[in-house]
Design a protein around this motif. Structure first.
Motif, PDB file in Angstrom:
ATOM      1  N   ALA A 145       5.578   3.661  10.098  1.00  0.00           N
ATOM      2  CA  ALA A 145       4.731   2.558  10.542  1.00  0.00           C
ATOM      3  C   ALA A 145       5.660   1.413  10.917  1.00  0.00           C
ATOM      4  N   ASP A 146       5.095   0.404  11.603  1.00  0.00           N
ATOM      5  CA  ASP A 146       5.925  -0.749  11.952  1.00  0.00           C
ATOM      6  C   ASP A 146       5.204  -2.081  11.759  1.00  0.00           C
ATOM      7  N   THR A 147       4.071  -2.048  11.078  1.00  0.00           N
ATOM      8  CA  THR A 147       3.361  -3.278  10.722  1.00  0.00           C
ATOM      9  C   THR A 147       3.282  -3.368   9.205  1.00  0.00           C
ATOM     10  N   VAL A 148       3.038  -4.563   8.713  1.00  0.00           N
ATOM     11  CA  VAL A 148       2.913  -4.734   7.261  1.00  0.00           C
ATOM     12  C   VAL A 148       1.790  -3.846   6.730  1.00  0.00           C
ATOM     13  N   ARG A 149       0.673  -3.854   7.404  1.00  0.00           N
ATOM     14  CA  ARG A 149      -0.465  -3.041   6.946  1.00  0.00           C
ATOM     15  C   ARG A 149      -0.111  -1.555   6.938  1.00  0.00           C
ATOM     16  N   GLY A 150       0.485  -1.068   7.995  1.00  0.00           N
ATOM     17  CA  GLY A 150       0.855   0.341   8.074  1.00  0.00           C
ATOM     18  C   GLY A 150       1.902   0.721   7.045  1.00  0.00           C
ATOM     19  N   LEU A 151       2.882  -0.150   6.866  1.00  0.00           N
ATOM     20  CA  LEU A 151       3.917   0.121   5.870  1.00  0.00           C
ATOM     21  C   LEU A 151       3.356   0.070   4.458  1.00  0.00           C
ATOM     22  N   ALA A 152       2.444  -0.833   4.211  1.00  0.00           N
ATOM     23  CA  ALA A 152       1.817  -0.916   2.893  1.00  0.00           C
ATOM     24  C   ALA A 152       1.107   0.400   2.569  1.00  0.00           C
ATOM     25  N   ALA A 153       0.398   0.944   3.538  1.00  0.00           N
ATOM     26  CA  ALA A 153      -0.290   2.222   3.318  1.00  0.00           C
ATOM     27  C   ALA A 153       0.721   3.353   3.117  1.00  0.00           C
ATOM     28  N   ALA A 154       1.762   3.380   3.942  1.00  0.00           N
ATOM     29  CA  ALA A 154       2.753   4.449   3.854  1.00  0.00           C
ATOM     30  C   ALA A 154       3.517   4.414   2.531  1.00  0.00           C
ATOM     31  N   LEU A 155       3.798   3.211   2.036  1.00  0.00           N
ATOM     32  CA  LEU A 155       4.594   3.054   0.818  1.00  0.00           C
ATOM     33  C   LEU A 155       3.747   2.909  -0.447  1.00  0.00           C
ATOM     34  N   ARG A 156       2.435   2.869  -0.276  1.00  0.00           N
ATOM     35  CA  ARG A 156       1.497   2.665  -1.385  1.00  0.00           C
ATOM     36  C   ARG A 156       1.792   1.365  -2.131  1.00  0.00           C
ATOM     37  N   LEU A 157       1.948   0.296  -1.338  1.00  0.00           N
ATOM     38  CA  LEU A 157       2.156  -1.049  -1.865  1.00  0.00           C
ATOM     39  C   LEU A 157       1.100  -1.955  -1.268  1.00  0.00           C
ATOM     40  N   ASP A 158       0.957  -3.150  -1.829  1.00  0.00           N
ATOM     41  CA  ASP A 158       0.047  -4.093  -1.186  1.00  0.00           C
ATOM     42  C   ASP A 158       0.812  -4.851  -0.101  1.00  0.00           C
ATOM     43  N   GLY A 159       0.068  -5.468   0.796  1.00  0.00           N
ATOM     44  CA  GLY A 159       0.660  -6.164   1.932  1.00  0.00           C
ATOM     45  C   GLY A 159       1.607  -7.275   1.516  1.00  0.00           C
ATOM     46  N   ALA A 160       1.283  -7.980   0.448  1.00  0.00           N
ATOM     47  CA  ALA A 160       2.140  -9.069  -0.013  1.00  0.00           C
ATOM     48  C   ALA A 160       3.501  -8.539  -0.457  1.00  0.00           C
ATOM     49  N   ALA A 161       3.512  -7.390  -1.113  1.00  0.00           N
ATOM     50  CA  ALA A 161       4.780  -6.802  -1.556  1.00  0.00           C
ATOM     51  C   ALA A 161       5.627  -6.393  -0.351  1.00  0.00           C
ATOM     52  N   VAL A 162       5.004  -5.811   0.653  1.00  0.00           N
ATOM     53  CA  VAL A 162       5.734  -5.422   1.863  1.00  0.00           C
ATOM     54  C   VAL A 162       6.274  -6.664   2.564  1.00  0.00           C
ATOM     55  N   THR A 163       5.476  -7.714   2.627  1.00  0.00           N
ATOM     56  CA  THR A 163       5.927  -8.956   3.256  1.00  0.00           C
ATOM     57  C   THR A 163       7.145  -9.519   2.528  1.00  0.00           C
ATOM     58  N   ARG A 164       7.114  -9.522   1.198  1.00  0.00           N
ATOM     59  CA  ARG A 164       8.272 -10.019   0.424  1.00  0.00           C
ATOM     60  C   ARG A 164       9.507  -9.161   0.675  1.00  0.00           C
ATOM     61  N   LEU A 165       9.332  -7.843   0.695  1.00  0.00           N
ATOM     62  CA  LEU A 165      10.462  -6.960   0.975  1.00  0.00           C
ATOM     63  C   LEU A 165      11.023  -7.226   2.370  1.00  0.00           C
ATOM     64  N   ALA A 166      10.124  -7.347   3.343  1.00  0.00           N
ATOM     65  CA  ALA A 166      10.558  -7.603   4.727  1.00  0.00           C
ATOM     66  C   ALA A 166      11.268  -8.952   4.837  1.00  0.00           C
ATOM     67  N   ASP A 167      10.767  -9.963   4.124  1.00  0.00           N
ATOM     68  CA  ASP A 167      11.427 -11.278   4.128  1.00  0.00           C
ATOM     69  C   ASP A 167      12.865 -11.160   3.646  1.00  0.00           C
TER      70      ASP A 167
END
Length: 157
Positions: free
Chosen positions: A52-74
């Motif tokens: 995936a290449d969006t926060v939402r898609g990555l959250a689903a792929a990694l089984r994380l919430d969007g906020a966690a993916v955003t923090r990781l991406a930051d």
């Protein structure tokens, strides 16, 4: 009536947690050399695989919430490993991608993760490893998200 409280070390969960913690501590140590955490590697690897290449898609792929993916991406963006770019088809969305440094780093991290697994699970015989994987799969069936048949048949990499 006598109340019996079992010793924590008598419980399966205790030993499962101990193994999980030991595996994670070792992987954290190995990845620290590269300046990333295991969670950050998971995001980098998902981008490299194009899961995936969006926060939402990555959250689903990694089984994380969007906020966690955003923090990781930051954090990964601050390290110069991930880029954010506006989605040209949806002005509200942002696309994540690996930077050149990220593209170069992912294979090194992947090799380190494979070495980590070989070090920990390599001493098991083929039949022991197979039984361990089958047991994990059986227990994870309860979650509805266990491994697939390909993973069950795959040897250590």
């Amino acid at each position: 009536m006598t109340l019996i409280i079992h010793n924590e070390a008598d419980r399966m969960l205790y030993w499962g947690d101990r193994l999980s913690q030991a595996l994670n501590v070792d992987l954290e140590r190995r990845f620290a050399v590269y300046g990333v955490t295991p969670a950050q590697f998971r995001l980098l690897a998902a981008l490299a695989r194009r899961d995936a290449d969006t926060v939402r898609g990555l959250a689903a792929a990694l089984r994380l919430d969007g906020a966690a993916v955003t923090r990781l991406a930051d954090r990964l963006q601050a390290k110069g490993l991930v880029r954010r770019e506006p989605d040209l088809t949806d002005g509200r969305s942002v696309r994540l991608s690996l930077s050149e440094e990220g593209v170069e780093l992912v294979p090194l991290l992947d090799a380190e993760a494979s070495a980590h697994e070989r070090d920990w699970f390599g001493p098991l015989s083929y039949s022991e490893l197979r039984q361990y994987k089958l047991t994990l799969a059986k227990l994870l069936q309860r979650t509805g998200s266990g491994p697939d048949e390909v993973w069950l048949r795959r040897d250590l990499q």
